[in-house]
Write an enzyme that holds these catalytic residues in place. Structure first.
Site, PDB file in Angstrom:
ATOM      1  N   SER A  50       0.855  -1.180   0.000  1.00  0.00           N
ATOM      2  CA  SER A  50       0.000   0.000   0.000  1.00  0.00           C
ATOM      3  C   SER A  50       0.890   1.228   0.000  1.00  0.00           C
ATOM      4  O   SER A  50       1.879   1.284   0.743  1.00  0.00           O
ATOM      5  CB  SER A  50      -0.916   0.012   1.221  1.00  0.00           C
ATOM      6  OG  SER A  50      -1.773   1.141   1.190  1.00  0.00           O
ATOM      7  N   GLU A  51       0.553   2.206  -0.840  1.00  0.00           N
ATOM      8  CA  GLU A  51       1.459   3.338  -1.042  1.00  0.00           C
ATOM      9  C   GLU A  51       1.620   4.222   0.190  1.00  0.00           C
ATOM     10  O   GLU A  51       2.520   5.060   0.237  1.00  0.00           O
ATOM     11  CB  GLU A  51       1.011   4.172  -2.237  1.00  0.00           C
ATOM     12  CG  GLU A  51      -0.305   4.881  -2.064  1.00  0.00           C
ATOM     13  CD  GLU A  51      -0.835   5.413  -3.387  1.00  0.00           C
ATOM     14  OE1 GLU A  51      -0.925   6.643  -3.513  1.00  0.00           O
ATOM     15  OE2 GLU A  51      -1.167   4.609  -4.275  1.00  0.00           O
TER      16      GLU A  51
END
Length: 212
Positions: free
Chosen positions: A47-48
């Site tokens: 997840s960024e």
């Protein structure tokens, strides 16, 4: 016309993610893919906002307000998961360390161009996030979207009319009707006719010269 619902679409995407992949799931529809990864398959979800080893959505009542994905949805963390700075996360994305990213889209062209951050409408709010970094940094880009707009127009198009996120980056397009593979030369292959419509009907829907 029988179409897949969103959870069925997510399951279809999950089926194609190979063993050992490091995968980013974009905001919105793609986040559902985490719930359908085959048990026992070794896949790392990124997840960024700084998670590697993200798990599926938590059971109702088990949400941790400090554990969210980039879309601010509650998630879980698998054993061995790690957390890191946002800048380090983007370095992973830009450095070519992701095997696959799964993104939503407004349009995808037959050449694999991606438009997913802005419709160009005067009152629309741009939302590029990390989409450009993912589209150019991941080895493969899967798009997950419904094939038709509410007005019945195909989102798989000859040429994108919305502002581009990146050119010739999309490897596959997973829709509620079929799975497509755009080619750099403009040919589009039908990988899986999910609705059983047949090639002529899919050509009518998209207005493209699709190939089997």
């Amino acid at each position: 016309m029988k179409r897949l619902d969103r959870r069925q679409m997510a399951a279809r995407v999950a089926r194609d993610i190979p063993e050992g992949s490091v995968v980013n799931l974009g905001i919105g529809l793609p986040t559902l893919v985490a719930d359908f990864l085959p048990p026992g398959r070794d896949i790392l979800l990124h997840s960024e906002n700084g998670i590697l080893g993200m798990g599926p959505a938590p059971a109702p009542g088990q949400e941790d307000p400090d554990l969210i994905n980039a879309g601010k949805q509650p998630v879980t963390a698998l054993p061995g998961a790690s957390y890191f700075h946002h800048a380090d996360s983007f370095a992973m994305m830009r450095g070519g360390h992701l095997d696959i990213c799964v993104l939503g889209a407004f349009q995808v062209s037959r050449h694999g161009d991606l438009a997913n951050w802005h419709t160009g409408e005067p009152d629309a709010i741009p939302a590029v996030g990390g989409a450009m970094d993912l589209a150019l940094g991941a080895r493969s880009v899967y798009v997950m979207m419904e094939l038709l707009t509410r007005a019945g127009a195909s989102k798989l198009v000859d040429r994108c009319s919305y502002p581009l996120t990146a050119r010739s980056c999309v490897s596959r397009v997973y829709t509620d009707v079929a799975v497509f593979a755009p080619q750099a030369d403009g040919a589009v292959r039908v990988i899986d006719d999910l609705a059983g419509l047949g090639l002529p009907a899919l050509r009518d829907l998209t207005r493209l010269d699709l190939q089997a």
